[in-house]
Design a protein around this motif. Structure first.
Motif, PDB file in Angstrom:
ATOM      1  N   VAL A 129      31.826 -41.863 -37.831  1.00  0.00           N
ATOM      2  CA  VAL A 129      30.679 -42.472 -38.525  1.00  0.00           C
ATOM      3  C   VAL A 129      31.018 -42.651 -40.008  1.00  0.00           C
ATOM      4  O   VAL A 129      30.716 -43.698 -40.589  1.00  0.00           O
ATOM      5  N   CYS A 130      31.663 -41.664 -40.605  1.00  0.00           N
ATOM      6  CA  CYS A 130      32.055 -41.773 -42.012  1.00  0.00           C
ATOM      7  C   CYS A 130      33.085 -42.876 -42.219  1.00  0.00           C
ATOM      8  O   CYS A 130      32.979 -43.673 -43.153  1.00  0.00           O
ATOM      9  N   LEU A 131      34.076 -42.935 -41.356  1.00  0.00           N
ATOM     10  CA  LEU A 131      35.093 -43.987 -41.478  1.00  0.00           C
ATOM     11  C   LEU A 131      34.485 -45.369 -41.291  1.00  0.00           C
ATOM     12  O   LEU A 131      34.846 -46.314 -41.998  1.00  0.00           O
ATOM     13  N   THR A 132      33.541 -45.494 -40.378  1.00  0.00           N
ATOM     14  CA  THR A 132      32.874 -46.774 -40.170  1.00  0.00           C
ATOM     15  C   THR A 132      32.060 -47.162 -41.398  1.00  0.00           C
ATOM     16  O   THR A 132      32.073 -48.324 -41.821  1.00  0.00           O
ATOM     17  N   GLY A 133      31.366 -46.205 -41.982  1.00  0.00           N
ATOM     18  CA  GLY A 133      30.600 -46.472 -43.198  1.00  0.00           C
ATOM     19  C   GLY A 133      31.487 -46.908 -44.346  1.00  0.00           C
ATOM     20  O   GLY A 133      31.161 -47.849 -45.075  1.00  0.00           O
ATOM     21  N   ILE A 134      32.623 -46.245 -44.500  1.00  0.00           N
ATOM     22  CA  ILE A 134      33.572 -46.617 -45.555  1.00  0.00           C
ATOM     23  C   ILE A 134      34.105 -48.027 -45.323  1.00  0.00           C
ATOM     24  O   ILE A 134      34.227 -48.815 -46.261  1.00  0.00           O
TER      25      ILE A 134
END
Length: 57
Positions: free
Chosen positions: A27-32
């Protein structure tokens, strides 16, 4: 208190394992990635706007 329960001879069982660390990581990588794409598009638009004013002179 509890007597030995007879073993279950029929039916099915399901084992579900939820790995929260992987979910949070992706989820964090997708947000970035989403923020990077938005910022990149805005920066590219600014560069193109700057280039068009140079060529107009």
């Amino acid at each position: 208190m509890c007597k030995n329960k007879p073993e279950q001879t029929s039916g099915s069982s399901v084992h579900v394992e939820v790995n929260v660390t992987k979910i949070v990581k992706y989820v964090c990588l997708t947000g970035i990635a989403i923020v990077g794409i938005i910022f990149g598009c805005k920066a590219w638009a600014e560069v193109q706007k700057g280039n068009s004013s140079i060529h107009a002179e």
